[in-house]
Design a protein around this motif. Structure first.
Motif, PDB file in Angstrom:
ATOM      1  N   LYS A   1       0.818  -1.218   0.000  1.00 28.81           N
ATOM      2  CA  LYS A   1       0.000   0.000   0.000  1.00 28.81           C
ATOM      3  C   LYS A   1       0.852   1.270   0.000  1.00 28.81           C
ATOM      4  CE  LYS A   1      -3.689  -2.359   2.556  1.00 28.81           C
ATOM      5  NZ  LYS A   1      -4.495  -2.380   3.804  1.00 28.81           N
ATOM      6  N   ARG A   2       2.159   1.130   0.049  1.00 28.79           N
ATOM      7  CA  ARG A   2       3.020   2.299   0.047  1.00 28.79           C
ATOM      8  C   ARG A   2       2.849   3.082  -1.254  1.00 28.79           C
ATOM      9  NH1 ARG A   2       8.709   0.012   2.689  1.00 28.79           N
ATOM     10  NH2 ARG A   2       7.987   0.060   4.871  1.00 28.79           N
ATOM     11  N   ALA A   3       3.137   4.365  -1.185  1.00 26.67           N
ATOM     12  CA  ALA A   3       2.802   5.288  -2.280  1.00 26.67           C
ATOM     13  C   ALA A   3       3.416   4.892  -3.616  1.00 26.67           C
ATOM     14  CB  ALA A   3       3.234   6.700  -1.901  1.00 26.67           C
ATOM     15  N   PHE A   4       4.677   4.471  -3.611  1.00 29.02           N
ATOM     16  CA  PHE A   4       5.347   4.163  -4.873  1.00 29.02           C
ATOM     17  C   PHE A   4       5.037   2.748  -5.339  1.00 29.02           C
ATOM     18  CE2 PHE A   4       8.067   7.299  -2.641  1.00 29.02           C
ATOM     19  CZ  PHE A   4       7.823   8.361  -3.491  1.00 29.02           C
ATOM     20  N   ALA A   5       4.960   1.806  -4.420  1.00 31.20           N
ATOM     21  CA  ALA A   5       4.635   0.428  -4.794  1.00 31.20           C
ATOM     22  C   ALA A   5       3.237   0.330  -5.384  1.00 31.20           C
ATOM     23  CB  ALA A   5       4.767  -0.491  -3.582  1.00 31.20           C
ATOM     24  N   SER A   6       2.302   1.113  -4.844  1.00 37.31           N
ATOM     25  CA  SER A   6       0.914   1.067  -5.311  1.00 37.31           C
ATOM     26  C   SER A   6       0.661   1.962  -6.515  1.00 37.31           C
ATOM     27  CB  SER A   6      -0.026   1.490  -4.175  1.00 37.31           C
ATOM     28  OG  SER A   6       0.192   2.855  -3.832  1.00 37.31           O
ATOM     29  N   GLY A   7       1.626   2.828  -6.846  1.00 38.54           N
ATOM     30  CA  GLY A   7       1.448   3.732  -7.974  1.00 38.54           C
ATOM     31  C   GLY A   7       0.699   5.005  -7.634  1.00 38.54           C
ATOM     32  N   ARG A   8       0.431   5.247  -6.366  1.00 40.95           N
ATOM     33  CA  ARG A   8      -0.294   6.454  -5.985  1.00 40.95           C
ATOM     34  C   ARG A   8       0.529   7.708  -6.278  1.00 40.95           C
ATOM     35  NH1 ARG A   8      -4.318   7.944  -6.133  1.00 40.95           N
ATOM     36  NH2 ARG A   8      -4.472   9.207  -4.230  1.00 40.95           N
ATOM     37  N   ILE A   9       1.835   7.628  -6.054  1.00 40.35           N
ATOM     38  CA  ILE A   9       2.729   8.731  -6.395  1.00 40.35           C
ATOM     39  C   ILE A   9       3.659   8.244  -7.505  1.00 40.35           C
ATOM     40  CG2 ILE A   9       4.549  10.277  -5.588  1.00 40.35           C
ATOM     41  CD1 ILE A   9       3.350  10.193  -2.838  1.00 40.35           C
ATOM     42  N   PRO A  10       3.760   8.972  -8.626  1.00 43.47           N
ATOM     43  CA  PRO A  10       4.613   8.539  -9.741  1.00 43.47           C
ATOM     44  C   PRO A  10       6.066   8.369  -9.309  1.00 43.47           C
ATOM     45  CG  PRO A  10       3.153  10.324 -10.427  1.00 43.47           C
ATOM     46  CD  PRO A  10       3.012  10.206  -8.936  1.00 43.47           C
ATOM     47  N   LEU A  11       6.741   7.401  -9.932  1.00 39.58           N
ATOM     48  CA  LEU A  11       8.135   7.130  -9.588  1.00 39.58           C
ATOM     49  C   LEU A  11       9.029   8.333  -9.877  1.00 39.58           C
ATOM     50  CD1 LEU A  11       8.507   3.480 -10.948  1.00 39.58           C
ATOM     51  CD2 LEU A  11       7.823   4.244  -8.665  1.00 39.58           C
ATOM     52  N   LEU A  12       8.770   9.023 -10.987  1.00 42.59           N
ATOM     53  CA  LEU A  12       9.583  10.195 -11.323  1.00 42.59           C
ATOM     54  C   LEU A  12       9.425  11.280 -10.262  1.00 42.59           C
ATOM     55  CD1 LEU A  12      11.481  11.566 -13.277  1.00 42.59           C
ATOM     56  CD2 LEU A  12       9.487  12.404 -14.562  1.00 42.59           C
ATOM     57  N   THR A  13       8.221  11.428  -9.739  1.00 46.59           N
ATOM     58  CA  THR A  13       8.003  12.390  -8.651  1.00 46.59           C
ATOM     59  C   THR A  13       8.824  11.999  -7.426  1.00 46.59           C
ATOM     60  OG1 THR A  13       5.757  12.861  -9.434  1.00 46.59           O
ATOM     61  CG2 THR A  13       6.259  13.445  -7.160  1.00 46.59           C
ATOM     62  N   GLY A  14       8.884  10.713  -7.146  1.00 45.12           N
ATOM     63  CA  GLY A  14       9.682  10.238  -6.016  1.00 45.12           C
ATOM     64  C   GLY A  14      11.153  10.569  -6.179  1.00 45.12           C
ATOM     65  N   ILE A  15      11.675  10.403  -7.397  1.00 42.11           N
ATOM     66  CA  ILE A  15      13.087  10.724  -7.646  1.00 42.11           C
ATOM     67  C   ILE A  15      13.330  12.215  -7.466  1.00 42.11           C
ATOM     68  CG2 ILE A  15      14.862  10.786  -9.433  1.00 42.11           C
ATOM     69  CD1 ILE A  15      13.715   8.168 -10.507  1.00 42.11           C
ATOM     70  N   LYS A  16      12.411  13.040  -7.955  1.00 44.46           N
ATOM     71  CA  LYS A  16      12.547  14.496  -7.792  1.00 44.46           C
ATOM     72  C   LYS A  16      12.484  14.884  -6.314  1.00 44.46           C
ATOM     73  CE  LYS A  16      10.502  15.679 -12.284  1.00 44.46           C
ATOM     74  NZ  LYS A  16       9.317  16.293 -12.958  1.00 44.46           N
ATOM     75  N   MET A  17      11.578  14.257  -5.568  1.00 42.02           N
ATOM     76  CA  MET A  17      11.491  14.532  -4.134  1.00 42.02           C
ATOM     77  C   MET A  17      12.805  14.194  -3.437  1.00 42.02           C
ATOM     78  SD  MET A  17       7.669  12.966  -3.472  1.00 42.02           S
ATOM     79  CE  MET A  17       7.857  12.896  -1.687  1.00 42.02           C
ATOM     80  N   MET A  18      13.366  13.048  -3.782  1.00 37.55           N
ATOM     81  CA  MET A  18      14.603  12.593  -3.158  1.00 37.55           C
ATOM     82  C   MET A  18      15.741  13.577  -3.427  1.00 37.55           C
ATOM     83  SD  MET A  18      16.566   9.000  -3.844  1.00 37.55           S
ATOM     84  CE  MET A  18      16.861   9.474  -5.551  1.00 37.55           C
ATOM     85  N   ILE A  19      15.887  14.009  -4.673  1.00 37.89           N
ATOM     86  CA  ILE A  19      16.944  14.950  -5.027  1.00 37.89           C
ATOM     87  C   ILE A  19      16.753  16.274  -4.290  1.00 37.89           C
ATOM     88  CG2 ILE A  19      17.929  16.298  -6.918  1.00 37.89           C
ATOM     89  CD1 ILE A  19      17.262  13.929  -8.770  1.00 37.89           C
TER      90      ILE A  19
END
Length: 501
Positions: free
Chosen positions: A279-297
């Motif tokens: 149910k986590r945001a990235f595993a479930s697709g709720r938040i796009p993976l590219l958005t996750g990479i941008k957040m991390m940077i």
């Protein structure tokens, strides 16, 4: 030339012998990334490849230099997709199956910029597609390239198209019907200004709470350990120390959130088979993976900026924390026992960082307590995961080195480690240093039975299979745990009370 290009980029067929025919309805063409699935196969392929070896990142740069199509081709060759684990847009899938059932002769085509090898696997799994048009080693089928292929083949207005991205505007300009799958209000609004939309597959946008969960803000409570050395030295009137530790807390928390995101991105497949983590945001697709990479940077950049104004020794420990976390994420989490030792060391590094930030005296007792105490909690985390596997009649967690037969050993190690941490507290109370710091050091002995109760209760809850897979989350939400922390605080305050008279 056009016919040669079409032969290069068209891959048929998820159903052998099927042909695209003009029936009563024109072909229905469907995008893959962000439309049929709530993920991006290029980013997933990249993450899987880098997870195998961080040095693979340099191969990615070499392949990208030769073009995006070549990069997709090479990454696809290195990855074997598990299409059953990908998060699908169920509304789109249901619509496609209804269309196939209502009009079997209508061609449904998967038309995607993803590499043809991965696209075929998805098409075969979904089972409704008559054909796959996808990128190959030389041609990247997106935007105008995709629009040209479909228009040359079916004519202007000779096909319907489901998409989700700004690049799809070029395809919709040539389509008969515009079908949009999106979670972005802005994109939907601008698309409606440009086209007449025939159908919307609306995904609810992630809420602020979901972004906070992705950042694991609740895990920031762990960084309160930075304050422990400062508080044990009773430097309550040191305003400069408080300010320094506040910024240390913020920078460390942001850095930790970046590592949590990276860990989630690397663990997509294993999280998707976990009954809780799926149910986590990235595993479930709720938040796009590219958005996750941008957040991390972005988080790393802000954290580094704050580090520039903090003691260099603190920044050094933060760097060491990051290196250990990355090593853990890539490889070491799969090594039994070493993984839990590393988790315990990450907690202890927070305490060391707090010491260095305000030049507090090193405490053998505090570091020893931290290692044993947090090793116990790390073992509780693993036992909880194995208990959940046992309930589902599975033997081994994906991406972990433990099997359910390890339960007895891990429980024994966890209980022993927890009780040894209480023994360290008892020995500390009897030390000369405590006698000089506390007015009534005998009151501190009350900490021992309280901690023994809490450790015992944690392991009883864990052994009964009722522990959350993260004991820290359990402790934050557990009323008894919060009451225990309060009682310990009162005991320490009582022992110090004469110092404030």
């Amino acid at each position: 030339m056009d016919s040669e290009m079409n032969e290069q980029v068209t891959a048929t067929d998820s159903k052998p012998g099927a042909a695209v025919e003009q029936g009563s309805l024109p072909p229905l063409c469907v995008d893959l990334d962000g439309t049929l699935i709530k993920s991006d196969l290029l980013i997933e392929s990249f993450l899987r490849f880098v997870k195998l070896n961080p040095l693979h990142f340099f191969w990615v740069l070499v392949w990208l230099y030769r073009g995006k199509a070549h990069l997709k081709y090479k990454l696809a060759a290195q990855n074997w997709l598990s299409p059953e684990l990908i998060p699908y847009n169920q509304e789109v899938v249901t619509y496609l199956r209804a269309q196939k059932k209502a009009c079997p002769e209508r061609a449904i085509i998967l038309c995607t910029a993803s590499n043809e090898r991965l696209a075929r696997q998805v098409a075969e799994y979904v089972g409704v597609f008559d054909e796959v048009i996808a990128s190959n080693e030389h041609d990247n089928i997106m935007g105008s390239a995709k629009a040209k292929i479909l228009t040359d083949r079916f004519g202007h207005g000779g096909f319907d198209y489901i998409g989700n991205d700004w690049n799809d505007w070029k395809v919709w300009s040539n389509a008969r019907q515009v079908l949009v799958a999106t979670q972005s209000d802005r994109f939907l609004r601008q698309t409606q200004q440009r086209f007449t939309i025939d159908r919307i597959f609306r995904e609810q946008a992630p809420s602020p709470r979901e972004y906070l969960k992705a950042l694991r803000v609740h895990q920031w409570t762990k960084n309160a350990l930075l304050f422990i050395p400062f508080l044990l030295e009773q430097r309550f009137d040191d305003v400069g120390g408080w300010i320094t530790l506040f910024f240390c807390f913020i920078s460390f928390s942001l850095l930790a959130s970046a590592t949590y995101i990276w860990n989630d991105l690397l663990d997509l497949d294993s999280d998707r088979v976990n009954i809780i983590k799926k149910k986590r945001a990235f595993a479930s697709g709720r938040i796009p993976l590219l958005t996750g990479i941008k957040m991390m940077i972005g988080l790393v950049a802000i954290s580094v900026l704050i580090f520039m104004f903090l003691p260099p020794a603190f920044a050094g420990v933060a760097l060491l924390y990051t290196v250990i976390t990355l090593a853990y994420s890539f490889k070491l989490k799969k090594v039994p026992i070493l993984d839990v030792c590393l988790l315990a060391s990450l907690y202890t590094l927070r305490i060391i960082a707090g010491m260095l930030a305000v030049s507090a005296a090193w405490s053998f007792w505090l570091l020893a307590f931290s290692m044993f105490f947090f090793l116990s909690l790390a073992l509780a985390k693993r036992v909880s995961e194995l208990k959940n596997l046992e309930k589902r009649e599975l033997n081994q967690a994906s991406g972990r080195g433990y099997v359910t037969s390890d339960l007895d050993l891990l429980q024994m190690l966890g209980v022993v480690s927890g009780f040894v941490s209480v023994l360290v507290v008892a020995l500390y109370i009897n030390s000369d240093k405590v006698a000089s710091m506390y007015a009534v050091k005998e009151v501190l002995w009350l900490l021992c039975p309280v901690l023994l109760f809490w450790v015992g209760r944690i392991w009883m809850v864990t052994s009964r299979g009722k522990m959350h897979e993260d004991p820290i989350v359990f402790a934050i939400r557990d009323r008894v745990s919060l009451q225990t922390i309060l009682i310990c605080g009162v005991i320490v305050a009582a022992a110090m009370s004469a110092n404030f008279l």
